[in-house]
Design an enzyme around this catalytic site. Structure first.
Site, PDB file in Angstrom:
ATOM      1  CE1 TYR A  11      57.606  49.581 -34.605  1.00  8.33           C
ATOM      2  CE2 TYR A  11      58.135  49.121 -36.908  1.00  8.33           C
ATOM      3  CZ  TYR A  11      57.198  49.378 -35.915  1.00  8.33           C
ATOM      4  OH  TYR A  11      55.875  49.452 -36.247  1.00  8.33           O
ATOM      5  CG  LEU A  33      73.155  49.863 -28.519  1.00  6.22           C
ATOM      6  CD1 LEU A  33      73.589  50.525 -27.204  1.00  6.22           C
ATOM      7  CD2 LEU A  33      71.682  49.455 -28.419  1.00  6.22           C
ATOM      8  CB  SER A 124      62.233  42.943 -47.030  1.00  7.48           C
ATOM      9  OG  SER A 124      61.461  43.977 -47.577  1.00  7.48           O
ATOM     10  CE1 TYR A 148      66.869  46.345 -45.739  1.00 11.04           C
ATOM     11  CE2 TYR A 148      65.047  46.618 -47.281  1.00 11.04           C
ATOM     12  CZ  TYR A 148      65.527  46.182 -46.064  1.00 11.04           C
ATOM     13  OH  TYR A 148      64.677  45.578 -45.178  1.00 11.04           O
ATOM     14  CE  LYS A 152      66.635  42.797 -44.774  1.00 15.07           C
ATOM     15  NZ  LYS A 152      67.134  42.364 -43.459  1.00 15.07           N
ATOM     16  CG  ASN A 197      64.028  56.754 -44.971  1.00 17.27           C
ATOM     17  OD1 ASN A 197      64.393  57.790 -45.498  1.00 17.27           O
ATOM     18  ND2 ASN A 197      64.831  56.001 -44.227  1.00 17.27           N
TER      19      ASN A 197
HETATM   20  P1  NAD Z   1      65.838  48.673 -36.714  1.00 16.18           P
HETATM   21  O1  NAD Z   1      66.856  49.526 -37.360  1.00 16.18           O
HETATM   22  O2  NAD Z   1      64.939  49.290 -35.695  1.00 16.18           O
HETATM   23  O3  NAD Z   1      66.521  47.372 -36.086  1.00 16.18           O
HETATM   24  C1  NAD Z   1      67.687  46.800 -36.616  1.00 16.18           C
HETATM   25  C2  NAD Z   1      68.691  46.715 -35.485  1.00 16.18           C
HETATM   26  O4  NAD Z   1      69.896  46.127 -35.969  1.00 16.18           O
HETATM   27  C3  NAD Z   1      69.073  48.082 -34.911  1.00 16.18           C
HETATM   28  O5  NAD Z   1      68.827  48.068 -33.515  1.00 16.18           O
HETATM   29  C4  NAD Z   1      70.559  48.232 -35.234  1.00 16.18           C
HETATM   30  O6  NAD Z   1      71.255  48.954 -34.230  1.00 16.18           O
HETATM   31  C5  NAD Z   1      70.997  46.785 -35.342  1.00 16.18           C
HETATM   32  N1  NAD Z   1      72.173  46.537 -36.188  1.00 16.18           N
HETATM   33  C6  NAD Z   1      72.389  46.949 -37.469  1.00 16.18           C
HETATM   34  N2  NAD Z   1      73.577  46.494 -37.902  1.00 16.18           N
HETATM   35  C7  NAD Z   1      74.130  45.777 -36.883  1.00 16.18           C
HETATM   36  C8  NAD Z   1      75.353  45.069 -36.715  1.00 16.18           C
HETATM   37  N3  NAD Z   1      76.278  45.028 -37.687  1.00 16.18           N
HETATM   38  N4  NAD Z   1      75.595  44.457 -35.539  1.00 16.18           N
HETATM   39  C9  NAD Z   1      74.679  44.512 -34.533  1.00 16.18           C
HETATM   40  N5  NAD Z   1      73.526  45.180 -34.627  1.00 16.18           N
HETATM   41  C10 NAD Z   1      73.249  45.801 -35.790  1.00 16.18           C
HETATM   42  O7  NAD Z   1      64.955  48.026 -37.890  1.00 16.18           O
HETATM   43  P2  NAD Z   1      63.612  47.188 -37.838  1.00 16.18           P
HETATM   44  O8  NAD Z   1      62.579  47.977 -38.543  1.00 16.18           O
HETATM   45  O9  NAD Z   1      63.363  46.682 -36.484  1.00 16.18           O
HETATM   46  O10 NAD Z   1      64.011  46.001 -38.813  1.00 16.18           O
HETATM   47  C11 NAD Z   1      64.517  44.780 -38.336  1.00 16.18           C
HETATM   48  C12 NAD Z   1      64.874  43.895 -39.513  1.00 16.18           C
HETATM   49  O11 NAD Z   1      63.709  43.708 -40.324  1.00 16.18           O
HETATM   50  C13 NAD Z   1      65.932  44.484 -40.432  1.00 16.18           C
HETATM   51  O12 NAD Z   1      66.759  43.442 -40.884  1.00 16.18           O
HETATM   52  C14 NAD Z   1      65.129  45.041 -41.586  1.00 16.18           C
HETATM   53  O13 NAD Z   1      65.854  45.081 -42.774  1.00 16.18           O
HETATM   54  C15 NAD Z   1      63.986  44.038 -41.669  1.00 16.18           C
HETATM   55  N6  NAD Z   1      62.780  44.611 -42.282  1.00 16.18           N
HETATM   56  C16 NAD Z   1      62.245  45.746 -41.773  1.00 16.18           C
HETATM   57  C17 NAD Z   1      61.105  46.290 -42.365  1.00 16.18           C
HETATM   58  C18 NAD Z   1      60.507  47.582 -41.847  1.00 16.18           C
HETATM   59  O14 NAD Z   1      59.725  48.204 -42.554  1.00 16.18           O
HETATM   60  N7  NAD Z   1      60.801  48.016 -40.624  1.00 16.18           N
HETATM   61  C19 NAD Z   1      60.535  45.665 -43.463  1.00 16.18           C
HETATM   62  C20 NAD Z   1      61.093  44.486 -43.951  1.00 16.18           C
HETATM   63  C21 NAD Z   1      62.224  43.959 -43.336  1.00 16.18           C
HETATM   64  C1  UD1 Z   2      59.777  51.027 -48.384  1.00 18.00           C
HETATM   65  C2  UD1 Z   2      60.975  50.524 -49.142  1.00 18.00           C
HETATM   66  C3  UD1 Z   2      60.965  49.007 -49.149  1.00 18.00           C
HETATM   67  C4  UD1 Z   2      60.896  48.459 -47.724  1.00 18.00           C
HETATM   68  C5  UD1 Z   2      59.651  49.067 -47.036  1.00 18.00           C
HETATM   69  C6  UD1 Z   2      59.497  48.641 -45.607  1.00 18.00           C
HETATM   70  C7  UD1 Z   2      61.474  52.268 -50.823  1.00 18.00           C
HETATM   71  C8  UD1 Z   2      61.480  52.596 -52.267  1.00 18.00           C
HETATM   72  N1  UD1 Z   2      60.965  51.057 -50.502  1.00 18.00           N
HETATM   73  O1  UD1 Z   2      58.660  50.532 -49.039  1.00 18.00           O
HETATM   74  O2  UD1 Z   2      62.100  48.491 -49.790  1.00 18.00           O
HETATM   75  O3  UD1 Z   2      60.795  47.056 -47.729  1.00 18.00           O
HETATM   76  O4  UD1 Z   2      59.755  50.500 -47.082  1.00 18.00           O
HETATM   77  O5  UD1 Z   2      60.566  49.143 -44.850  1.00 18.00           O
HETATM   78  O6  UD1 Z   2      61.918  53.027 -49.981  1.00 18.00           O
HETATM   79  N2  UD1 Z   2      54.887  57.648 -48.812  1.00 18.00           N
HETATM   80  C9  UD1 Z   2      54.464  58.949 -48.979  1.00 18.00           C
HETATM   81  N3  UD1 Z   2      55.080  59.919 -48.239  1.00 18.00           N
HETATM   82  C10 UD1 Z   2      56.072  59.656 -47.351  1.00 18.00           C
HETATM   83  C11 UD1 Z   2      56.497  58.316 -47.177  1.00 18.00           C
HETATM   84  C12 UD1 Z   2      55.877  57.322 -47.938  1.00 18.00           C
HETATM   85  O7  UD1 Z   2      53.581  59.228 -49.778  1.00 18.00           O
HETATM   86  O8  UD1 Z   2      56.596  60.588 -46.723  1.00 18.00           O
HETATM   87  C13 UD1 Z   2      54.208  56.587 -49.592  1.00 18.00           C
HETATM   88  C14 UD1 Z   2      55.165  55.807 -50.483  1.00 18.00           C
HETATM   89  O9  UD1 Z   2      55.244  56.412 -51.748  1.00 18.00           O
HETATM   90  C15 UD1 Z   2      54.462  54.441 -50.537  1.00 18.00           C
HETATM   91  C16 UD1 Z   2      53.735  54.334 -49.189  1.00 18.00           C
HETATM   92  O10 UD1 Z   2      53.665  55.671 -48.688  1.00 18.00           O
HETATM   93  O11 UD1 Z   2      53.511  54.467 -51.542  1.00 18.00           O
HETATM   94  C17 UD1 Z   2      54.480  53.471 -48.188  1.00 18.00           C
HETATM   95  O12 UD1 Z   2      55.818  53.943 -48.134  1.00 18.00           O
HETATM   96  P1  UD1 Z   2      56.902  53.307 -47.155  1.00 18.00           P
HETATM   97  O13 UD1 Z   2      56.375  53.313 -45.769  1.00 18.00           O
HETATM   98  O14 UD1 Z   2      58.199  53.981 -47.412  1.00 18.00           O
HETATM   99  O15 UD1 Z   2      56.968  51.770 -47.591  1.00 18.00           O
HETATM  100  P2  UD1 Z   2      57.252  51.121 -49.047  1.00 18.00           P
HETATM  101  O16 UD1 Z   2      57.192  52.114 -50.115  1.00 18.00           O
HETATM  102  O17 UD1 Z   2      56.351  49.950 -49.164  1.00 18.00           O
END
Ligand code: NAD
Ligand code: UD1
Length: 337
Positions: A11, A33, A124, A148, A152, A197
């Site tokens: 993403y 992937l 994160s 998780y 980080k 999620n």
């Molecule tokens: P995503 O799952 O869409 O992207 C992560 C990618 O990593 C995926 O394409 C997956 O196939 C690949 N991957 C996982 N393990 C691998 C491995 N061992 N070797 C090669 N490829 C691998 O997630 P995203 O939302 O794009 O997140 C990207 C990064 O940002 C992640 O590290 C995530 O923890 C971090 N992050 C995401 C969020 C969020 O809310 N999306 C928030 C904070 C931090």
């Molecule tokens: C979650 C993760 C956090 C991660 C972040 C971004 C948990 C406990 N925390 O945080 O570690 O860094 O995502 O990937 O999972 N909500 C609803 N209904 C839903 C889904 C979410 O009410 O179906 C609420 C949650 O309670 C929260 C808010 O929406 O208050 C945002 O939720 P979410 O998008 O999961 O992000 P975080 O809780 O910030």
């Protein structure tokens, strides 16, 4: 520069590949992937007019990774690859520690072996844990409350120790708040596998008819409307933050930490109502019990990224929801036709 993007089909990775190409960089992607599809890169190429080299490689396979560095003269790495589902990490901690930490160790060893010592890492806001006051500031002591988040935190520690031990490293640790939205073209976006999620992907699936209603996790928090507050950031702003961080560390050695967030909190119901505006109708929801591990409210102090990188968010919550909805409406099943 030639930039290796790990997790580049995912993403945030796919949006960042596009931003990098638009900024004139050459991009090489590695991804196993596990949670994404190569289709995202085909669409990025449509948008940018440039093709990123793609290698389906697992970071756990150090030899294969080494092969990628032998094939391409990489200048810097943006490291997204990792597993990211908090709930799953509680049930399967070893899977998370192994994938995220060993994957990162392999990556930095291979980088070192090829004299590539510039890295931007996806951390994160979850590293701030439960005990810090809001807004979160980079200098606060970190301490995550789930496996998780601890991956980080531990990767931040590993990279910080590396930067302290060897001043040839240029390291940016980017602490993302809540990334949502999609590229305004509606061609690339978030494509969660199974039940989402996170809040916005869940609302989007309700809007498109794949889920019956949103369950709002808790309506009795000590917040203005009783629901949790989070700092939502448009994924294209986040992608641009990576380009800014990369420019900064390109010629500056050391370890840098930046929050990437807007600096304001929005409630669950505000997000829902903004999404309803984008869709043009009300969406069904029910207030239910709190989700374990959720904090009532947090947002970023985003001043360091502005001062150091000249970067700040540009897009409103309404724009995030409009763009997320355009992506979901045009691609009801994500990248799967
Ligand atoms: P995503 O799952 O869409 O992207 C992560 C990618 O990593 C995926 O394409 C997956 O196939 C690949 N991957 C996982 N393990 C691998 C491995 N061992 N070797 C090669 N490829 C691998 O997630 P995203 O939302 O794009 O997140 C990207 C990064 O940002 C992640 O590290 C995530 O923890 C971090 N992050 C995401 C969020 C969020 O809310 N999306 C928030 C904070 C931090
Ligand atoms: C979650 C993760 C956090 C991660 C972040 C971004 C948990 C406990 N925390 O945080 O570690 O860094 O995502 O990937 O999972 N909500 C609803 N209904 C839903 C889904 C979410 O009410 O179906 C609420 C949650 O309670 C929260 C808010 O929406 O208050 C945002 O939720 P979410 O998008 O999961 O992000 P975080 O809780 O910030």
């Amino acid at each position: 520069m030639k930039i290796l993007v790990t997790g580049g089909t995912g993403y945030i990775g796919s949006h960042t590949v596009l931003s990098l190409q638009e900024a004139g960089h050459d991009v090489v992607v590695v991804d196993n992937l596990a949670n994404s599809s190569e289709e995202s890169l085909r669409r990025v190429a449509e948008l940018s007019g440039k093709t990123a080299a793609f290698h389906q490689v697992d970071l756990l396979d150090e030899q294969a990774l080494d092969g990628v560095f032998r094939e391409h003269a990489i200048d810097a790495v943006i490291h997204f690859a990792g597993l990211k589902a908090v709930g799953e990490s509680v049930k399967e901690p070893l899977k998370y520690y192994y994938n995220n930490i060993v994957g990162t160790l392999n990556l930095i060893r291979v980088m070192d072996g090829h004299n590539v010592r510039r890295i931007v890492f996806s951390s994160s806001a979850t590293v701030y844990g439960e005990h810090n006051p809001i807004p979160y500031v980079e200098k606060m002591e970190i301490g995550a409350n789930n496996p998780y988040g601890r991956t980080k935190e531990q990767i931040e520690d590993i990279l910080s120790d590396l930067g302290s031990a060897d001043d040839r490293w240029h390291i940016a640790l980017l602490r993302y708040f809540n990334p949502v939205g999609a590229h305004p073209s509606g061609r690339i976006g978030e494509d969660p596998q199974g039940i989402p999620n996170n809040l916005v992907p869940f609302i989007a699936q309700v809007a498109v008819g794949r889920r019956e209603k949103l369950m709002v996790f808790g309506g009795d928090y000590d917040t203005p409307d009783g629901t949790c507050l989070r700092d939502y950031i448009h994924v294209t702003d986040l992608a641009d933050g990576h380009v800014a961080a990369l420019n900064h560390v390109a010629d500056k050695a050391g370890v840098f930490r930046w929050n990437l967030g807007s600096g304001t909190g929005s409630s669950v119901l505000e997000v829902l109502h903004s999404f309803e505006k984008a869709v043009g109708r009300e969406l069904p929801y029910e207030i239910t019990g709190r989700r374990a591990g959720d904090l009532p409210a947090f947002w970023a102090d985003a001043s360091a990224a502005l001062a150091d990188l000249g970067w700040s968010t540009t897009k409103t919550l309404d724009e995030m929801c409009q763009d997320h909805w355009r992506w979901q409406k045009n691609n009801p099943n994500g990248y799967t036709a």
